[in-house]
Design an enzyme around this catalytic site. Structure first.
Site, PDB file in Angstrom:
ATOM      1  N   TYR A   1       0.830  -1.126  -0.072  1.00  0.00           N
ATOM      2  CA  TYR A   1       0.047   0.130  -0.070  1.00  0.00           C
ATOM      3  C   TYR A   1       0.935   1.314   0.083  1.00  0.00           C
ATOM      4  O   TYR A   1       0.604   2.204  -0.884  1.00  0.00           O
ATOM      5  CB  TYR A   1      -0.741   0.047   1.241  1.00  0.00           C
ATOM      6  CG  TYR A   1      -1.875   1.171   1.242  1.00  0.00           C
ATOM      7  CD1 TYR A   1      -3.107   1.134   0.558  1.00  0.00           C
ATOM      8  CD2 TYR A   1      -1.749   2.250   2.405  1.00  0.00           C
ATOM      9  CE1 TYR A   1      -3.973   2.057   0.685  1.00  0.00           C
ATOM     10  CE2 TYR A   1      -2.751   3.126   2.459  1.00  0.00           C
ATOM     11  CZ  TYR A   1      -3.855   3.293   1.638  1.00  0.00           C
ATOM     12  OH  TYR A   1      -4.635   4.217   1.718  1.00  0.00           O
TER      13      TYR A   1
ATOM     14  N   LYS B   1       1.108   4.133  -2.997  1.00  0.00           N
ATOM     15  CA  LYS B   1       0.748   5.493  -2.876  1.00  0.00           C
ATOM     16  C   LYS B   1       2.064   6.519  -2.773  1.00  0.00           C
ATOM     17  O   LYS B   1       1.792   7.491  -3.363  1.00  0.00           O
ATOM     18  CB  LYS B   1       0.204   5.746  -1.203  1.00  0.00           C
ATOM     19  CG  LYS B   1      -1.110   5.140  -1.034  1.00  0.00           C
ATOM     20  CD  LYS B   1      -2.429   5.429  -1.765  1.00  0.00           C
ATOM     21  CE  LYS B   1      -3.789   4.829  -1.629  1.00  0.00           C
ATOM     22  NZ  LYS B   1      -4.783   5.575  -2.297  1.00  0.00           N
TER      23      LYS B   1
HETATM   24  P1  NAP Z   1     -13.645   2.776   0.668  1.00  0.00           P
HETATM   25  O1  NAP Z   1     -14.610   3.098   1.645  1.00  0.00           O
HETATM   26  O2  NAP Z   1     -13.132   1.162   0.742  1.00  0.00           O
HETATM   27  O3  NAP Z   1     -13.985   3.129  -0.784  1.00  0.00           O
HETATM   28  C1  NAP Z   1     -13.238   2.744  -1.737  1.00  0.00           C
HETATM   29  C2  NAP Z   1     -14.141   2.402  -2.874  1.00  0.00           C
HETATM   30  O4  NAP Z   1     -13.075   2.146  -4.158  1.00  0.00           O
HETATM   31  C3  NAP Z   1     -14.870   1.191  -2.855  1.00  0.00           C
HETATM   32  O5  NAP Z   1     -16.255   1.547  -3.057  1.00  0.00           O
HETATM   33  C4  NAP Z   1     -14.453   0.399  -3.488  1.00  0.00           C
HETATM   34  O6  NAP Z   1     -15.372  -0.787  -3.954  1.00  0.00           O
HETATM   35  C5  NAP Z   1     -13.774   0.750  -4.787  1.00  0.00           C
HETATM   36  N1  NAP Z   1     -13.030   0.271  -5.478  1.00  0.00           N
HETATM   37  C6  NAP Z   1     -11.961  -0.735  -5.057  1.00  0.00           C
HETATM   38  N2  NAP Z   1     -11.268  -1.336  -6.298  1.00  0.00           N
HETATM   39  C7  NAP Z   1     -12.037  -0.621  -7.311  1.00  0.00           C
HETATM   40  C8  NAP Z   1     -11.566  -0.619  -8.801  1.00  0.00           C
HETATM   41  N3  NAP Z   1     -10.556  -1.783  -8.978  1.00  0.00           N
HETATM   42  N4  NAP Z   1     -11.898  -0.190  -9.255  1.00  0.00           N
HETATM   43  C9  NAP Z   1     -12.949   0.795  -9.122  1.00  0.00           C
HETATM   44  N5  NAP Z   1     -13.415   1.032  -7.711  1.00  0.00           N
HETATM   45  C10 NAP Z   1     -12.904   0.235  -6.689  1.00  0.00           C
HETATM   46  O7  NAP Z   1     -12.175   3.202   1.069  1.00  0.00           O
HETATM   47  P2  NAP Z   1     -11.921   4.927   1.628  1.00  0.00           P
HETATM   48  O8  NAP Z   1     -11.399   4.814   2.863  1.00  0.00           O
HETATM   49  O9  NAP Z   1     -13.063   5.714   1.150  1.00  0.00           O
HETATM   50  O10 NAP Z   1     -10.661   5.144   0.534  1.00  0.00           O
HETATM   51  C11 NAP Z   1     -10.776   6.083  -0.483  1.00  0.00           C
HETATM   52  C12 NAP Z   1      -9.437   6.379  -0.845  1.00  0.00           C
HETATM   53  O11 NAP Z   1      -8.625   7.146   0.247  1.00  0.00           O
HETATM   54  C13 NAP Z   1      -8.518   5.341  -1.269  1.00  0.00           C
HETATM   55  O12 NAP Z   1      -7.470   5.475  -2.332  1.00  0.00           O
HETATM   56  C14 NAP Z   1      -7.669   5.068  -0.009  1.00  0.00           C
HETATM   57  O13 NAP Z   1      -6.358   4.390  -0.235  1.00  0.00           O
HETATM   58  C15 NAP Z   1      -7.299   6.363   0.257  1.00  0.00           C
HETATM   59  N6  NAP Z   1      -7.218   6.524   2.020  1.00  0.00           N
HETATM   60  C16 NAP Z   1      -8.017   6.210   2.738  1.00  0.00           C
HETATM   61  C17 NAP Z   1      -7.712   6.731   4.227  1.00  0.00           C
HETATM   62  C18 NAP Z   1      -8.671   6.012   5.286  1.00  0.00           C
HETATM   63  O14 NAP Z   1      -8.028   6.174   6.524  1.00  0.00           O
HETATM   64  N7  NAP Z   1      -9.810   5.640   4.995  1.00  0.00           N
HETATM   65  C19 NAP Z   1      -6.146   7.231   4.481  1.00  0.00           C
HETATM   66  C20 NAP Z   1      -5.606   7.220   3.532  1.00  0.00           C
HETATM   67  C21 NAP Z   1      -5.988   7.354   2.269  1.00  0.00           C
HETATM   68  P3  NAP Z   1     -15.504  -2.137  -3.111  1.00  0.00           P
HETATM   69  O15 NAP Z   1     -15.197  -1.952  -1.663  1.00  0.00           O
HETATM   70  O16 NAP Z   1     -16.978  -2.412  -3.399  1.00  0.00           O
HETATM   71  O17 NAP Z   1     -14.674  -3.139  -3.885  1.00  0.00           O
END
Ligand code: NAP
Length: 247
Positions: A155, A159
């Site tokens: 991961y 990133k």
């Molecule tokens: P999330 O709730 O899991 O949302 C991510 C979405 O992306 C989900 O709907 C997922 O679908 C979808 N996805 C997964 N694989 C995909 C693909 N191949 N094509 C299209 N869509 C896809 O996660 P989040 O926390 O909102 O994260 C959003 C972004 O922020 C990510 O890039 C994550 O790395 C980043 N981020 C998050 C955090 C945190 O603490 N939450 C911190 C730093 C960065 P399914 O789940 O249905 O497969």
């Protein structure tokens, strides 16, 4: 309204941070294309945006790892709205493990979605943005791409790679007024962090100067700034939204 009639394509937009960004953009008058892997969910999220904010919104099934699908969605967006102003590369996954135990599949899957997926979508939108001579690309990276994290070699590499790609694209597209920036969220309360126990969350909060995990809306507000005219002289920047956890 800060994004009146702009067209924004948001990957992984059915829920979590992507949906929070879409909601704020819609509130500011943008027309929205949400892309995600589960058709029913992404369609429902788009309908909710239309009803709540009275803007045009489409919810389309797309897997960012497949370039042909990204290209197809960009073409559908152009057919419907004739332009694309903003791309948010938000789709992301984790498959955490210690390096000694991490399988090749766990490494490849995370790199495929988080890094190659962002490349695929960027490649698909850049031609129409170049023709428009304007555009904004916002890459959702992570604090972990800056500081590393045990158990997240895949991961953090994805990133960190996305941060480097942000800077290369910023240089490559600048002459056409396409601005490319990254957001590096800290620990944000979404499904991705739900797996953490209460104890782990409290331990994390104790490491954060602002003493709390972030909300998806905290990231959305940073994305709105980078999508709006307020950031018209900013490109290649990594904006940390982490409560001061890493400076
Ligand atoms: P999330 O709730 O899991 O949302 C991510 C979405 O992306 C989900 O709907 C997922 O679908 C979808 N996805 C997964 N694989 C995909 C693909 N191949 N094509 C299209 N869509 C896809 O996660 P989040 O926390 O909102 O994260 C959003 C972004 O922020 C990510 O890039 C994550 O790395 C980043 N981020 C998050 C955090 C945190 O603490 N939450 C911190 C730093 C960065 P399914 O789940 O249905 O497969």
């Amino acid at each position: 309204m800060r994004l009146k009639d702009k067209v924004a394509l948001i990957t992984g937009g059915a829920q979590g941070i992507g949906y929070a960004i879409a909601s704020l953009f819609a509130r500011e008058g943008a027309r929205i294309v949400l892309c995600d892997v589960v058709q029913e969910l992404v369609q429902k999220s788009a309908r909710d945006l239309e009803q709540k904010y009275q803007v045009a919104a489409a919810g389309l099934k797309m897997d960012v790892t497949q370039f042909s699908q990204c290209e197809e969605i960009v073409n559908q967006t152009l057919d419907k709205f004739q332009r694309i102003d903003i791309l948010v590369n938000n789709a992301g996954i984790t498959k955490d493990n210690l390096v000694m135990r991490m399988s090749e599949q766990e490494w490849d899957a995370v790199l495929a979605v988080n890094l190659k997926g962002s490349f695929n979508c960027t490649k698909a939108v850049v031609r129409p943005m170049m023709k428009q001579r304007s555009g904004r690309i916002i890459n959702i990276c992570s604090i972990v791409g800056l500081m590393g994290n045990a158990g997240q070699a895949n991961y953090s590499a994805s990133k960190g790679g996305l941060i480097a790609m942000t800077k290369s694209c910023a240089r490559e597209f600048a002459s056409r007024e396409i601005l490319v920036n990254a957001i590096a969220p800290g620990f944000i309360r979404t499904r991705m962090t739900e797996a953490l126990s209460e104890e782990q969350k409290q331990k994390l909060a104790s490491l954060i100067p602002l003493t709390r995990l972030g909300e998806a809306e905290d990231v959305a507000k940073a994305a709105l700034f980078l999508a709006s005219d307020d950031s018209s002289y900013i490109t290649g920047h990594v904006l940390s939204v982490n409560g001061g956890m890493y400076m």
